[in-house]
Design a protein around this motif. Sequence first.
Motif, PDB file in Angstrom:
ATOM      1  N   UNK A   1       0.835  -1.205   0.000  1.00 21.38           N
ATOM      2  CA  UNK A   1       0.000   0.000   0.000  1.00 21.38           C
ATOM      3  C   UNK A   1       0.871   1.257   0.000  1.00 21.38           C
ATOM      4  N   UNK A   2       2.106   1.152   0.439  1.00 24.21           N
ATOM      5  CA  UNK A   2       2.984   2.319   0.358  1.00 24.21           C
ATOM      6  C   UNK A   2       4.042   2.196  -0.734  1.00 24.21           C
ATOM      7  N   UNK A   3       4.423   0.961  -1.078  1.00 23.81           N
ATOM      8  CA  UNK A   3       5.502   0.801  -2.067  1.00 23.81           C
ATOM      9  C   UNK A   3       5.008   1.029  -3.499  1.00 23.81           C
ATOM     10  N   UNK A   4       3.710   0.755  -3.731  1.00 24.66           N
ATOM     11  CA  UNK A   4       3.189   0.877  -5.100  1.00 24.66           C
ATOM     12  C   UNK A   4       2.156   1.998  -5.208  1.00 24.66           C
TER      13      UNK A   4
ATOM     14  N   UNK B   1       2.624   9.767  -2.951  1.00 20.83           N
ATOM     15  CA  UNK B   1       3.984   9.829  -2.371  1.00 20.83           C
ATOM     16  C   UNK B   1       4.340  11.296  -2.118  1.00 20.83           C
ATOM     17  N   UNK B   2       4.105  12.121  -3.128  1.00 20.66           N
ATOM     18  CA  UNK B   2       4.534  13.512  -2.995  1.00 20.66           C
ATOM     19  C   UNK B   2       3.727  14.258  -1.943  1.00 20.66           C
ATOM     20  N   UNK B   3       2.462  13.865  -1.810  1.00 21.18           N
ATOM     21  CA  UNK B   3       1.646  14.489  -0.756  1.00 21.18           C
ATOM     22  C   UNK B   3       2.203  14.112   0.629  1.00 21.18           C
TER      23      UNK B   3
ATOM     24  N   UNK C   1       9.087  -2.044 -13.628  1.00 21.73           N
ATOM     25  CA  UNK C   1       8.297  -3.250 -13.898  1.00 21.73           C
ATOM     26  C   UNK C   1       7.907  -3.990 -12.617  1.00 21.73           C
ATOM     27  N   UNK C   2       8.627  -3.720 -11.529  1.00 23.38           N
ATOM     28  CA  UNK C   2       8.302  -4.418 -10.279  1.00 23.38           C
ATOM     29  C   UNK C   2       7.038  -3.851  -9.636  1.00 23.38           C
ATOM     30  N   UNK C   3       6.580  -2.687 -10.120  1.00 21.86           N
ATOM     31  CA  UNK C   3       5.348  -2.101  -9.569  1.00 21.86           C
ATOM     32  C   UNK C   3       5.624  -1.036  -8.504  1.00 21.86           C
ATOM     33  N   UNK C   4       6.857  -0.966  -8.038  1.00 23.33           N
ATOM     34  CA  UNK C   4       7.162   0.075  -7.043  1.00 23.33           C
ATOM     35  C   UNK C   4       7.220   1.427  -7.751  1.00 23.33           C
ATOM     36  N   UNK C   5       6.720   2.439  -7.054  1.00 30.11           N
ATOM     37  CA  UNK C   5       6.651   3.762  -7.676  1.00 30.11           C
ATOM     38  C   UNK C   5       7.749   4.689  -7.146  1.00 30.11           C
ATOM     39  N   UNK C   6       8.547   4.188  -6.217  1.00 33.35           N
ATOM     40  CA  UNK C   6       9.559   5.051  -5.591  1.00 33.35           C
ATOM     41  C   UNK C   6      10.752   5.251  -6.532  1.00 33.35           C
TER      42      UNK C   6
END
Length: 440
Positions: free
Chosen positions: A12-15, A21-23, A319-324
């Motif tokens: 819920x936080x990694x993707x 994230x910016x908020x 591709x791993x789905x993480x947005x960081x």
Amino acid sequence: MKMPDSWMYNPSLEAVSRDVIERIQLERLREVVHRVYNNNYHYRLKMKERGVKPEDIKTLKDIEKLPYTTKEDLRVTQPFGYLVTPFENIVEVHGTSGTTGEPIFVYYTSIDIENWGEIMARSLAAAGLTKRDVLQITPSFSLFTGGFGFYYGARKIGATVVPIGPGYSKRQIYVMQKLGTTMLAGIANYAIRLAEVAFEMGVDPSKDTKVRKGVFGAEMWSDSLRKKIESIWNMETYDIYGMAELYGPGTAIDCQYHSGLHVWEDHFVVEVVDPRTGDVLEPEEKGELVFTTLTKDAMPLIRYRTRDISRILDQKQCDCGRTHKKIDRIQGRTDDMFIINGVNIWPTAVESIIMGDPLVGNEYQIIVEKKPSEDILFIRVESVTKLSEDAKMALAKKLAYELRERLIVSPIVEVVDPGTLPRFDGKAKRIIIKDVTGLK
Ligand code: DLL
């Protein structure tokens, strides 16, 4: 439940979307800036000198209004200068490894230990650690953050932890075989040392152990060294980055796609700046990593100059789905670059070239002799097997040619037998600067 090879500890936080994230980052940044301003004399003074107040932070970009914090700031105000909480709230103390001078103490409240465990659990999950794994932790459990960092993360995942610490390499191999270790955590160069000892014991790490994954960091390790470790152990390796001032290991790690290290951005804001001017650089531009901690409780750091060289990779969905956001692997440190007759040389560049040669063994040494008339660069490398004098000369000549072509320096290369150069259980010390100018 079957867990995939690589999974998310906290999806819920990694993707989460970039907007969210910016908020989170902006909200936490404003909070931490208020906190340090109200509770720490040094931060308040520096912000006043720069004419910036906590209320001036309205957007993430406003971070650029804030002053930098340096290792020197922490050093001269030791031991408690940058604490923002009463000492009685501190539950643990660690220190930097002191590679650049005196160790600097860093402090943790129980909130910090919880957050550190969270980012380490995310990092180890990205490397595929599950509760069915046996994790052998080889960094020390000491003021150094390596051992405890891996421990806190692995405990959250529920893996079987073997907290063996560094050294006693024969015992490490014995334990690894008896307990069926599946993942090794440590300093990259120690994986090579362990493999050497395994071979001396008649154990082939790629066949006679179950170790198939390794999480390494704490020092620069080139792609060539990485390939070597992966082939000797038949393992997949993950590059984990961190430093004592930012909790310890766990600031960033690469995922199974190995295309950069994800920075846990709900805990850190990452910037890259020109190390000489301090100007903020664009994505893809190489410079010094600067981190602002968003969740550190005892000792938050604002725009901390790490001296580590990397770049922020142009933001694309991984591709791993993480947005960081991802950073590149560390290329070196602003203070380990050396200059040979005016040419800037990074040790990683030298390591990449020599370790890329299949005849080169596991260790090397870079010796820089600074003379009044000129600088001389000596490079000593071990061969992978014992060579005849003629073969040594030929290899030395080939390496000197490669280094000259690619780095524009003319080193004197010496090839020595396997096992001749010093080994290290902790961070390696492979660069020796001899100043014989008489100026020091
Ligand atoms: O080395 C924390 C750590 C332990 C990281 C175990 C990863 C694994 P310090 O002793 O404070 O903390 O040293 C921090 O080590 O500024 C970098 O120069 C270097 N470093 C850490 N990770 C990497 C890495 C730990 N993955 C200093 N690649 C940092 C290259 C690294 N250099």
